[in-house]
Design an enzyme around this catalytic site. Sequence first.
Site, mmCIF file in Angstrom:
data_model
loop_
_atom_site.group_PDB
_atom_site.id
_atom_site.type_symbol
_atom_site.label_atom_id
_atom_site.label_comp_id
_atom_site.label_asym_id
_atom_site.label_seq_id
_atom_site.Cartn_x
_atom_site.Cartn_y
_atom_site.Cartn_z
ATOM 1 N N ARG A 34 0.824 -1.203 0.000
ATOM 2 C CA ARG A 34 0.000 0.000 0.000
ATOM 3 C C ARG A 34 0.867 1.266 0.000
ATOM 4 N NH1 ARG A 34 -4.056 3.295 3.025
ATOM 5 N NH2 ARG A 34 -5.529 3.843 1.385
ATOM 6 N N SER A 35 2.163 1.123 0.069
ATOM 7 C CA SER A 35 3.055 2.272 0.181
ATOM 8 C C SER A 35 3.534 2.743 -1.190
ATOM 9 C CB SER A 35 4.267 1.910 1.048
ATOM 10 O OG SER A 35 5.310 2.841 0.875
ATOM 11 N N PRO A 36 3.137 3.941 -1.623
ATOM 12 C CA PRO A 36 3.651 4.442 -2.899
ATOM 13 C C PRO A 36 5.157 4.682 -2.864
ATOM 14 C CG PRO A 36 2.443 6.165 -1.755
ATOM 15 C CD PRO A 36 2.216 4.897 -0.998
ATOM 16 N N SER A 60 7.247 2.797 -1.264
ATOM 17 C CA SER A 60 7.825 1.477 -1.500
ATOM 18 C C SER A 60 7.890 1.198 -2.997
ATOM 19 C CB SER A 60 7.001 0.388 -0.805
ATOM 20 O OG SER A 60 7.172 0.423 0.597
ATOM 21 N N TYR A 61 6.803 1.514 -3.689
ATOM 22 C CA TYR A 61 6.767 1.330 -5.140
ATOM 23 C C TYR A 61 7.885 2.107 -5.828
ATOM 24 C CZ TYR A 61 5.337 2.583 -9.910
ATOM 25 O OH TYR A 61 5.321 2.841 -11.256
#
Length: 216
Positions: free
Chosen positions: A12-14, A16-17
Amino acid sequence: MGLAADLFWSFRSPYSYLATRRYRALTEAYDLEIALRPVYPLAIRQPDFFERNHPNWLRYTVTDVMRLAVYLDIPFAPPRPDPIVQDIATRRIAKDQPHIFRLTRIGQAAARRGRGLAFADEASRLIWGGTQGWNEGDHLAGATERAGLDFAELEAEASCDAEALDTEIAANQTALEAAGHWGVPTLVFEGEPFFGQDRIELALWRMKQRGLAPRA
């Protein structure tokens, strides 16, 4: 012998993306293994986080992520659907969460096979890269295949071995906090945490101090 590090990460972490393909690229360029250690996002661990946070937090985060994506030349679009079911107006997290548990358990199953980082990279490109309905059809199956894994096998394991996978995911969170942080993405190398997508170069500098060498 190469170096090794752990990457604590959330679907859910942008942020992280935005970090994942760059960390994956390091494993291709250097004699380095990065083990993905997925964790459940704050929305699951602390469902009231968004309700008690500053009203500007969400707006700033969206602004920051979008400009970072442009700066880094990484495709970005709000996920459709969001991995977390949430009422944006009230910030409340729904009790029924059809995506995040499935995704994180599949991610941990991929990590069991040493392909967690590759799976996280391919799946997050769908979720955050503009694929509408990433959870439908053969999107995830294609991402899994590109990561060198079998989707049917991972999904079956995520279903039948959910309790054990959740235990491993909880252990990931415990290990992250023991290393000195709580958020994602955090790379931990030799016990030292590097939090955020903006600490990749710093982590690389540290690993080079410890003898990180290019792949032959």
